[in-house]
Design an enzyme around this catalytic site. Structure first.
Site, PDB file in Angstrom:
ATOM      1  N   GLY A 375     -31.951  32.954  25.220  1.00  0.00           N
ATOM      2  CA  GLY A 375     -30.708  32.342  24.786  1.00  0.00           C
ATOM      3  C   GLY A 375     -30.886  31.592  23.485  1.00  0.00           C
ATOM      4  O   GLY A 375     -32.004  31.413  22.997  1.00  0.00           O
ATOM      5  N   PRO A 376     -29.784  31.146  22.888  1.00  0.00           N
ATOM      6  CA  PRO A 376     -29.861  30.435  21.604  1.00  0.00           C
ATOM      7  C   PRO A 376     -30.526  29.075  21.762  1.00  0.00           C
ATOM      8  O   PRO A 376     -30.669  28.560  22.880  1.00  0.00           O
ATOM      9  CB  PRO A 376     -28.394  30.300  21.200  1.00  0.00           C
ATOM     10  CG  PRO A 376     -27.632  30.411  22.481  1.00  0.00           C
ATOM     11  CD  PRO A 376     -28.406  31.323  23.354  1.00  0.00           C
ATOM     12  N   PRO A 377     -30.941  28.458  20.657  1.00  0.00           N
ATOM     13  CA  PRO A 377     -31.577  27.132  20.744  1.00  0.00           C
ATOM     14  C   PRO A 377     -30.598  26.069  21.236  1.00  0.00           C
ATOM     15  O   PRO A 377     -29.393  26.142  20.986  1.00  0.00           O
ATOM     16  CB  PRO A 377     -31.996  26.845  19.290  1.00  0.00           C
ATOM     17  CG  PRO A 377     -32.009  28.174  18.615  1.00  0.00           C
ATOM     18  CD  PRO A 377     -30.960  28.996  19.289  1.00  0.00           C
ATOM     19  N   VAL A 379     -29.775  25.177  24.372  1.00  0.00           N
ATOM     20  CA  VAL A 379     -29.014  25.358  25.611  1.00  0.00           C
ATOM     21  C   VAL A 379     -29.779  24.858  26.824  1.00  0.00           C
ATOM     22  O   VAL A 379     -29.259  24.909  27.948  1.00  0.00           O
ATOM     23  CB  VAL A 379     -28.613  26.834  25.808  1.00  0.00           C
ATOM     24  CG1 VAL A 379     -27.685  27.288  24.704  1.00  0.00           C
ATOM     25  CG2 VAL A 379     -29.846  27.722  25.856  1.00  0.00           C
ATOM     26  N   THR A 382     -36.049  25.080  27.764  1.00  0.00           N
ATOM     27  CA  THR A 382     -37.311  24.373  28.008  1.00  0.00           C
ATOM     28  C   THR A 382     -37.156  23.288  29.054  1.00  0.00           C
ATOM     29  O   THR A 382     -38.003  23.128  29.944  1.00  0.00           O
ATOM     30  CB  THR A 382     -37.838  23.772  26.687  1.00  0.00           C
ATOM     31  OG1 THR A 382     -37.990  24.820  25.725  1.00  0.00           O
ATOM     32  CG2 THR A 382     -39.165  23.088  26.896  1.00  0.00           C
ATOM     33  N   SER A 733     -22.073  46.810  15.919  1.00  0.00           N
ATOM     34  CA  SER A 733     -20.846  46.351  16.564  1.00  0.00           C
ATOM     35  C   SER A 733     -19.739  46.011  15.575  1.00  0.00           C
ATOM     36  O   SER A 733     -18.751  45.406  15.950  1.00  0.00           O
ATOM     37  CB  SER A 733     -21.136  45.123  17.447  1.00  0.00           C
ATOM     38  OG  SER A 733     -21.600  44.052  16.644  1.00  0.00           O
ATOM     39  N   LYS A 776     -20.181  36.362  22.159  1.00  0.00           N
ATOM     40  CA  LYS A 776     -19.108  36.639  21.190  1.00  0.00           C
ATOM     41  C   LYS A 776     -17.787  36.026  21.626  1.00  0.00           C
ATOM     42  O   LYS A 776     -17.053  35.457  20.809  1.00  0.00           O
ATOM     43  CB  LYS A 776     -18.963  38.155  21.010  1.00  0.00           C
ATOM     44  CG  LYS A 776     -20.164  38.811  20.329  1.00  0.00           C
ATOM     45  CD  LYS A 776     -20.020  40.320  20.268  1.00  0.00           C
ATOM     46  CE  LYS A 776     -21.222  40.959  19.576  1.00  0.00           C
ATOM     47  NZ  LYS A 776     -21.129  42.436  19.532  1.00  0.00           N
TER      48      LYS A 776
END
Length: 843
Positions: A375-377, A379, A382, A733, A776
């Site tokens: 996933g993106p940073p 969230v 860790t 896309s 998205k």
């Protein structure tokens, strides 16, 4: 030995705890403290190899005050460094062989950092002492008596032993003035007795004190007191080793023989190590290797370089948790409650952890799964790993893999290399002390290759549940069971993870948060955390919901919550300044215990600021947010962008989360060329070519070109641009958005400003499914989009979209370009000659 040369007036000082180096004797000194290591680096390791290095060795009790001023007027021994052994990696560990030259007195300390340097005065001169003995009849008689007594002690030992023969040769070659110091260092004596000999500068008194020690040694030998180290030297094999490797340092072995300090310490350490091996509960194959290495260690002299290597290897074996483990907490209800308390949302991830707990409760032998959070940073990937460890009641260790380019970091170095050590996996297990911890492999997608191997390939065995129960580290060179370890990997993207490594992990997508989820996270977690870290209390500061929503929508447009937390911290700092300015002395943060015992803290704050502009509780409003953070950073530009024909809104996936992406097209007279700008990848360039080819083949059908002018772009150049040209773009896309932008350009109609789309097309006009649907859609929701066009075959991905987001959006699914054009324009697309029904998602 150059004893007649004068020593410098300044010497670096080496503190020797609980031992005394006397002139004329030699000793091995272990270097462990930082000051001594810095002295080694500066004075020894960077010197000219042809020059001797002198240091001042100063004795001191370990329990004495460690102040440099205490050393003034203290006596020490100037010594030359004869030999250095040890290693410089992973941390410096040296052993010095030094030989004492003469006494000195410390007059002053002229430097304390980075190591001690003192002004010194030489206290004895060998040539002067030799002249004193010749002129003084009393000294001459004492020296003769002393030498006779020393030879008598040596004769009491077994003269057939080569060590004793060498000892006799050494005594016969010693000058008279060196006898007291040398013999006092050889015979058994306490620290205080040796220190008294060192502090005696008068030669007559020194002879008398040393003579007393010699007579006591003689009496002990007459009573049959064993001299352990000399008897050990009678071993022919040991004597052969000492002859071969002892060399000029042979008197040091004699010193250890009578004094017994160093060898006793070494024997005690080996006995302690043997006890640790027996208590470590090693498996049979590891115990067999450990006892074999211990047997070699006992036969090996301490000055061997391999001695330290073997000992370090055995210490690693005993420190590894071969059989120690923690007991899992298998309370499913409590685990679910703990996960919900620590993290908001992330339902798929929590469900997987609960499943693991449930199966573990039914079957204790379950192997640890290999989970990978993608996933993106920002969230919480860790922090979820740490929360899982707390939920299971296991130890937690984080290994950062970002930038690692050497496979030895994972598998360790072979023991044949200097400074070898195990890899990070075994180091983590040694650190936590149990064999079933939770190990977080952070940023596994950022491993790199180099000439030293591919660390991602080294992880294949670690992360394979069918193989890691026999994981072999190069340093340990023994199988170690990793099957009980719960490995959790984190990654921002799976595109850079090798397929073989990716196949061994169970992927769990951790998408970004919706605005409602961010609001809940900020209220439940971020705001209390920031208030506490800035010395504020929740009773004194309140955040209005409008202010938090304003920060989320106007100052942060991200998938995670890191920027949100930074902005909340900026607001808390601004409020803290206001409180501190009103009363810098009364307003002091209290500990939790103080808060329980002193209820007056809040009253003090109120009293301190009641006369000012600040009222308690201080409420942070939207106006205060603008005052502190400045004008809003993000504003809706959808309406401005789509006010002219030739513009469409697309949806893109990035490692930072989803983003909206505008497609702009224009035309001009020319020769039918297509120009693409915006730092596009090969896939997007092909999508643009595909979109133009489809449009040219359907130009007459959509009334974009007359029947007699079939070629739409015969004398027209087309320029397609993707803004934010500094950001690279690629992916399959964008085809649908490019087609809509081109149709808008040639028809002269504007697309709907509230609509965004994603999907790839074919030459036949079909719309193909794409990935990253949740990210998205969330990005469209963040940007204020109310209508989203998706491929029909992506309906299954809508199940993961939160209900509140689906309620705010009109999600339209299409199978062909014709269907997409009908819903992309206001009131449909009237030029379309065929009629199709647009599918709407009903989930």
């Amino acid at each position: 030995m150059a004893t007649n040369m004068d020593i410098p007036s300044r010497l670096p000082l080496l503190i020797l705890e609980d031992k005394v180096l006397l002139p004329g004797s030699s000793m091995r000194i272990a270097i462990r403290d930082n000051a001594s290591i810095r002295m080694m680096d500066s004075r020894l390791l960077k010197r000219d190899l042809l020059r001797s290095v002198l240091v001042g060795v100063v004795p001191r009790r370990s329990n004495e005050e460690h102040s440099s001023q205490v050393l003034v007027n203290t006596l020490g021994t100037a010594a030359v460094i004869v030999q250095v052994t040890g290693t410089n990696w992973p941390k410096p560990l040296y052993t010095l062989l030094v030989t004492g030259l003469c006494r000195f007195r410390i007059d002053s300390i002229i430097q304390e950092v980075p190591f001690l340097i003192g002004n010194i005065t030489q206290m004895d001169s060998p040539s002067k002492q030799e002249m004193d003995i010749k002129k003084n009849a009393e000294l001459t008689s004492i020296a003769v008596e002393f030498r006779i007594l020393a030879e008598d002690i040596v004769d009491m030992l077994d003269g057939k032993i080569p060590v004793i023969t060498r000892l006799k040769e050494m005594l016969s070659a010693l000058p008279d003035h060196s006898l007291p110091d040398t013999l006092a260092s050889i015979v058994k004596a306490t620290f205080d007795e040796k220190l008294e000999v060192l502090n005696t500068t008068d030669l007559v008194e020194r002879f008398k004190k040393a003579l007393h020690l010699l007579k006591r040694q003689q009496a002990g030998l007459k009573l049959g007191e064993p001299v352990k180290k000399i008897s050990r030297s009678s071993d022919p094999k040991r004597t052969k080793q000492m002859k071969k490797f002892g060399g000029g340092s042979f008197p040091i072995r004699i010193n250890k023989g009578f004094d017994g300090d160093d060898d006793n310490d070494d024997e005690d350490d080996i006995e302690e190590l043997e006890g640790k091996i027996k208590a470590a509960e090693l498996p049979e194959h590891a115990l067999k290797v450990a006892m074999k290495e211990l047997k070699r260690l006992k036969k090996m002299p301490p000055q061997f370089p391999e001695h330290a290597t073997t000992r370090n290897y055995l210490e690693w074996m005993t420190d590894l948790p071969w059989s120690k483990e923690t007991k899992d907490k298998l309370d499913i209800a409590q685990a679910r409650h703990d996960l919900d308390q620590d993290h908001y949302g992330l339902e798929k991830l929590k469900r997987r952890v609960i499943e693991y707990l449930a199966v573990r409760k039914l079957k204790n032998s379950l192997k640890g799964p290999i989970l990978c959070f993608v996933g993106p940073p920002g969230v919480g990937k860790t922090s979820v790993g740490r929360s899982i460890a707390n939920t299971l009641g296991r130890e937690f260790h984080r290994i950062s893999l970002g930038g690692i380019h050497d496979q030895s970091d994972i598998r360790g170095h072979r023991r044949t290399y200097v400074g070898s050590m195990p890899g990070r996996i075994l180091t983590a297990l040694k650190s936590v002390g149990v064999k079933n911890p939770v190990i977080l492999l952070d940023e596994i997608d950022k491993l790199t290759k180099s000439l030293h191997g591919d660390p991602s390939s080294a992880l294949l065995e670690v992360l394979d549940p069918e193989q890691n129960w026999t994981f072999v580290d190069h340093y340990l060179n023994l199988p170690f069971d990793l099957s009980q370890v719960l490995f959790i990997a984190t990654a921002n993207s799976i595109s850079t993870i090798p397929p073989a490594l990716l196949d061994r992990m169970e992927l769990i997508q951790v998408p970004g948060y919706t605005q409602e989820e961010k609001l809940a996270i900020a209220t439940r977690h971020l705001i209390p955390k920031q208030l506490k870290s800035h010395g504020l209390k929740e009773a004194d500061v309140q955040f209005s919901q409008d202010a938090v929503k304003s920060i989320i929508s106007s100052y942060t447009r991200e998938a995670g919550v890191r920027s949100l937390e930074r902005n909340l911290g900026a607001l808390c700092r601004s409020v803290a300044v206001k409180f501190a300015e009103k009363n810098a002395t009364n307003f002091e943060p209290k500990d939790e215990k103080d808060a329980q015992t002193e209820d007056s803290t809040g009253k003090d704050v109120k009293a301190a600021i009641s006369n000012g502009d600040i009222q308690v509780p201080f409420t942070i409003t939207k106006e205060f947010v603008v005052k502190v953070l400045g004008p809003p950073i993000f504003e809706s530009e959808v309406a401005q962008r789509l006010a002219v024909p030739g513009v469409a809104t697309g949806l893109a996936w990035t490692a930072m989360g989803g983003e909206i992406m505008f497609v702009e097209a224009t035309r001009m007279g020319g020769e039918g060329q297509l120009t693409l700008t915006g730092q596009l990848g090969d896939v997007m360039k092909e999508s643009a070519q595909l979109a133009l080819s489809w449009l040219r083949s359907h130009a007459v059908e959509y009334d974009l070109a007359s029947d007699h002018e079939v070629d739409l772009v015969g004398r027209t150049d087309i320029h397609v641009h993707f803004p934010a040209g500094a950001v690279g773009k690629d992916g399959p896309s964008a085809g649908l958005a490019i087609v809509v932008a081109l149709v808008s350009l040639f028809s002269g109609r504007c697309t709907r400003s509230d609509t965004a789309m994603t999907g790839e097309i074919t030459l036949r006009g079909l719309v193909l499914p794409v990935g990253g649907i949740k990210e998205k859609i969330l990005s469209a929701h963040r940007a204020g989009i109310t209508r989203v066009i998706l491929p029909k075959r992506n309906e299954k991905d809508l199940r993961e979209i939160p209900e509140n987001v689906k309620n705010d959006l009109e999600i339209l699914t299409v199978q062909s370009v014709e269907e997409a054009l009908r819903v992309a324009f206001e009131d449909g697309f009237p030029f379309l000659r065929i009629t199709n029904i647009v599918g709407r998602s009903k989930l």
